[in-house]
Design a protein around this motif. Sequence first.
Motif, PDB file in Angstrom:
ATOM      1  N   GLY A 126       0.822  -1.206   0.000  1.00 46.34           N
ATOM      2  CA  GLY A 126       0.000   0.000   0.000  1.00 46.34           C
ATOM      3  C   GLY A 126       0.855   1.254   0.000  1.00 46.34           C
ATOM      4  O   GLY A 126       2.092   1.211  -0.078  1.00 46.34           O
ATOM      5  N   GLN A 127       0.194   2.388   0.100  1.00 44.92           N
ATOM      6  CA  GLN A 127       0.882   3.670   0.157  1.00 44.92           C
ATOM      7  C   GLN A 127       1.605   3.823   1.498  1.00 44.92           C
ATOM      8  O   GLN A 127       1.238   3.182   2.485  1.00 44.92           O
ATOM      9  N   PRO A 128       2.667   4.634   1.539  1.00 45.41           N
ATOM     10  CA  PRO A 128       3.433   4.754   2.788  1.00 45.41           C
ATOM     11  C   PRO A 128       2.581   5.075   4.007  1.00 45.41           C
ATOM     12  O   PRO A 128       2.775   4.475   5.073  1.00 45.41           O
ATOM     13  N   ALA A 129       1.633   6.001   3.872  1.00 43.90           N
ATOM     14  CA  ALA A 129       0.807   6.345   5.031  1.00 43.90           C
ATOM     15  C   ALA A 129      -0.026   5.151   5.482  1.00 43.90           C
ATOM     16  O   ALA A 129      -0.215   4.919   6.690  1.00 43.90           O
ATOM     17  N   ASP A 130      -0.540   4.376   4.517  1.00 43.43           N
ATOM     18  CA  ASP A 130      -1.312   3.183   4.861  1.00 43.43           C
ATOM     19  C   ASP A 130      -0.428   2.131   5.525  1.00 43.43           C
ATOM     20  O   ASP A 130      -0.849   1.456   6.468  1.00 43.43           O
ATOM     21  N   ARG A 131       0.775   1.986   5.048  1.00 45.46           N
ATOM     22  CA  ARG A 131       1.694   1.024   5.656  1.00 45.46           C
ATOM     23  C   ARG A 131       2.021   1.415   7.095  1.00 45.46           C
ATOM     24  O   ARG A 131       2.082   0.564   7.987  1.00 45.46           O
ATOM     25  N   ILE A 132       2.264   2.704   7.285  1.00 40.98           N
ATOM     26  CA  ILE A 132       2.582   3.165   8.638  1.00 40.98           C
ATOM     27  C   ILE A 132       1.430   2.849   9.584  1.00 40.98           C
ATOM     28  O   ILE A 132       1.632   2.336  10.699  1.00 40.98           O
ATOM     29  N   ALA A 133       0.196   3.139   9.143  1.00 42.87           N
ATOM     30  CA  ALA A 133      -0.972   2.844   9.984  1.00 42.87           C
ATOM     31  C   ALA A 133      -1.110   1.347  10.224  1.00 42.87           C
ATOM     32  O   ALA A 133      -1.394   0.902  11.345  1.00 42.87           O
ATOM     33  N   GLY A 134      -0.904   0.553   9.172  1.00 42.16           N
ATOM     34  CA  GLY A 134      -1.041  -0.899   9.308  1.00 42.16           C
ATOM     35  C   GLY A 134       0.010  -1.487  10.225  1.00 42.16           C
ATOM     36  O   GLY A 134      -0.292  -2.333  11.080  1.00 42.16           O
ATOM     37  N   CYS A 135       1.262  -1.053  10.074  1.00 34.33           N
ATOM     38  CA  CYS A 135       2.331  -1.574  10.928  1.00 34.33           C
ATOM     39  C   CYS A 135       2.142  -1.133  12.376  1.00 34.33           C
ATOM     40  O   CYS A 135       2.383  -1.906  13.311  1.00 34.33           O
ATOM     41  N   THR A 136       1.708   0.113  12.564  1.00 36.91           N
ATOM     42  CA  THR A 136       1.481   0.600  13.924  1.00 36.91           C
ATOM     43  C   THR A 136       0.383  -0.201  14.606  1.00 36.91           C
ATOM     44  O   THR A 136       0.502  -0.579  15.778  1.00 36.91           O
ATOM     45  N   TRP A 156      10.591  -2.851  10.380  1.00 35.70           N
ATOM     46  CA  TRP A 156      11.322  -2.678   9.115  1.00 35.70           C
ATOM     47  C   TRP A 156      10.429  -2.048   8.057  1.00 35.70           C
ATOM     48  O   TRP A 156      10.814  -1.074   7.394  1.00 35.70           O
ATOM     49  N   HIS A 157       9.224  -2.592   7.879  1.00 32.67           N
ATOM     50  CA  HIS A 157       8.310  -2.039   6.873  1.00 32.67           C
ATOM     51  C   HIS A 157       7.896  -0.606   7.238  1.00 32.67           C
ATOM     52  O   HIS A 157       7.785   0.255   6.349  1.00 32.67           O
ATOM     53  N   ARG A 158       7.696  -0.353   8.505  1.00 34.14           N
ATOM     54  CA  ARG A 158       7.308   1.008   8.880  1.00 34.14           C
ATOM     55  C   ARG A 158       8.465   1.969   8.665  1.00 34.14           C
ATOM     56  O   ARG A 158       8.268   3.121   8.239  1.00 34.14           O
ATOM     57  N   GLY A 159       9.697   1.490   8.931  1.00 37.63           N
ATOM     58  CA  GLY A 159      10.858   2.329   8.669  1.00 37.63           C
ATOM     59  C   GLY A 159      10.981   2.681   7.189  1.00 37.63           C
ATOM     60  O   GLY A 159      11.291   3.825   6.832  1.00 37.63           O
ATOM     61  N   TRP A 160      10.727   1.682   6.321  1.00 38.17           N
ATOM     62  CA  TRP A 160      10.754   1.951   4.884  1.00 38.17           C
ATOM     63  C   TRP A 160       9.724   3.019   4.515  1.00 38.17           C
ATOM     64  O   TRP A 160       9.994   3.915   3.694  1.00 38.17           O
ATOM     65  N   SER A 161       8.551   2.940   5.112  1.00 39.59           N
ATOM     66  CA  SER A 161       7.484   3.893   4.798  1.00 39.59           C
ATOM     67  C   SER A 161       7.832   5.295   5.296  1.00 39.59           C
ATOM     68  O   SER A 161       7.556   6.290   4.619  1.00 39.59           O
ATOM     69  N   TYR A 162       8.444   5.391   6.470  1.00 33.39           N
ATOM     70  CA  TYR A 162       8.869   6.706   6.964  1.00 33.39           C
ATOM     71  C   TYR A 162       9.907   7.319   6.031  1.00 33.39           C
ATOM     72  O   TYR A 162       9.885   8.524   5.759  1.00 33.39           O
ATOM     73  N   ARG A 163      10.836   6.476   5.527  1.00 29.28           N
ATOM     74  CA  ARG A 163      11.825   7.005   4.602  1.00 29.28           C
ATOM     75  C   ARG A 163      11.160   7.522   3.321  1.00 29.28           C
ATOM     76  O   ARG A 163      11.559   8.539   2.761  1.00 29.28           O
ATOM     77  N   ALA A 164      10.123   6.806   2.855  1.00 33.07           N
ATOM     78  CA  ALA A 164       9.446   7.201   1.617  1.00 33.07           C
ATOM     79  C   ALA A 164       8.819   8.580   1.724  1.00 33.07           C
ATOM     80  O   ALA A 164       8.707   9.288   0.717  1.00 33.07           O
ATOM     81  N   ILE A 165       8.405   8.965   2.927  1.00 33.86           N
ATOM     82  CA  ILE A 165       7.814  10.300   3.104  1.00 33.86           C
ATOM     83  C   ILE A 165       8.822  11.261   3.747  1.00 33.86           C
ATOM     84  O   ILE A 165       8.446  12.313   4.274  1.00 33.86           O
ATOM     85  N   LYS A 166      10.114  10.852   3.708  1.00 34.57           N
ATOM     86  CA  LYS A 166      11.228  11.693   4.140  1.00 34.57           C
ATOM     87  C   LYS A 166      11.240  11.989   5.643  1.00 34.57           C
ATOM     88  O   LYS A 166      11.806  12.993   6.073  1.00 34.57           O
ATOM     89  N   GLN A 167      10.631  11.127   6.435  1.00 33.14           N
ATOM     90  CA  GLN A 167      10.737  11.237   7.896  1.00 33.14           C
ATOM     91  C   GLN A 167      11.912  10.345   8.334  1.00 33.14           C
ATOM     92  O   GLN A 167      11.747   9.252   8.871  1.00 33.14           O
ATOM     93  N   TYR A 168      13.111  10.858   8.080  1.00 31.26           N
ATOM     94  CA  TYR A 168      14.300  10.028   8.186  1.00 31.26           C
ATOM     95  C   TYR A 168      14.619   9.597   9.622  1.00 31.26           C
ATOM     96  O   TYR A 168      15.063   8.469   9.848  1.00 31.26           O
ATOM     97  N   GLN A 169      14.433  10.476  10.577  1.00 25.01           N
ATOM     98  CA  GLN A 169      14.751  10.105  11.957  1.00 25.01           C
ATOM     99  C   GLN A 169      13.827   8.999  12.458  1.00 25.01           C
ATOM    100  O   GLN A 169      14.266   8.077  13.151  1.00 25.01           O
ATOM    101  N   SER A 170      12.539   9.088  12.095  1.00 24.24           N
ATOM    102  CA  SER A 170      11.610   8.017  12.468  1.00 24.24           C
ATOM    103  C   SER A 170      12.002   6.709  11.788  1.00 24.24           C
ATOM    104  O   SER A 170      11.886   5.632  12.375  1.00 24.24           O
ATOM    105  N   ALA A 171      12.466   6.820  10.547  1.00 25.72           N
ATOM    106  CA  ALA A 171      12.900   5.618   9.832  1.00 25.72           C
ATOM    107  C   ALA A 171      14.091   4.971  10.531  1.00 25.72           C
ATOM    108  O   ALA A 171      14.118   3.759  10.748  1.00 25.72           O
TER     109      ALA A 171
END
Length: 349
Positions: A106-116, A134-149
């Motif tokens: 799914g889209q990064p925001a959807d992945r973040i919600a799903g993993c959370t 790991w998957h949530r970290g990838w999604s954070y990187r995709a939306i440029k939230q690097y520290q969260s990743a």
Amino acid sequence: MSANTGHANDGNAGSWLSAHGKLWYDDRWYRLAWIVWPQAIALLLVTLWLYPPSTQGFIPWARPVTQTPQNPPTAPVKQPDTPVKPPIAPPLAQPPLDMMASCRSGQPADRIAGCTAALASGNLKGGNIAEAYWHRGWSYRAIKQYQSAVSDYDRAISISPSIADYYIDRGVVWIDLDNNERAMQDFDQAILLKPDYALAYTNRGVSLRNLKRFNEALVALSKAIELDATQWLAFENRAAVYEERSNWRAMYDDAVKLIELAPNYQMGYEFRGHAYFESGQYQAAVVDYSKAMSLDPNAIYNYRMRGRSYYFLNQFDDAMKDFESALRIDAKDNTTISYINDLKRRQRR
């Protein structure tokens, strides 16, 4: 006669009683026998009356009897030796499939919600927890939230420290943060865990190229290609290193391979166009830059270089149009401005 008989009997009775009395008082064992035996015989008679002996299976004293049962026991059958299997532990509870599916796609925001949601559910165990981070970290990187990743990759690695992909993806975030030295540590660890992992060598080459350690970069990128000839990212970065060194023929070869592996990626056409340009094949360069522009209309480099190719073909109007298109992307691009000034000077001549 009757009288004589009676007197004789009375004498015998008196003699017995006299003898009995004498023994009673003089012999204690005689006295004990007269006390015990009558009681024992009476007890035996009462017992036999209350519990009459069964005729079936009764064995008289001192008389050996051979008993033949109706169903004689058979000899026990020896069971074959079979290994005793240890008890099978119940499988770990697996998280619901739809929960992990929403974390993996799914889209990064959807992945973040799903993993959370999956992490908060309490249904994940061991490696599944690491995978969710790991998957949530990838999604954070995709939306440029690097520290969260980085934080999520740290957690994944702390749970499953032997998975090379976790180090590779964290290293890519360090590249995004322009910390190539730190990225190198992660790529080296990935190679240590998986020595034949081509992607780890590719990313190591990228970091070395960013650090301008071109000789080392070429070694790493060539090793990646040796391990996996489909590593298009390795061809791209090696072509860029050849470009830095003005090795146009080697850049051309890697560009051709990149186009073969990723025909819808503009960088292969950019590199090959540049190789054509430097070798004076301006028309071929125009064709490749045009193709690159069709794949990425916002890349200022292609407008500049196609305009420059038109310039050397003496097609000044087409050159000016490309330079003006480049300025619409970046009005302060000094390279494009210098090309325009050069074109104007030549037109005046």
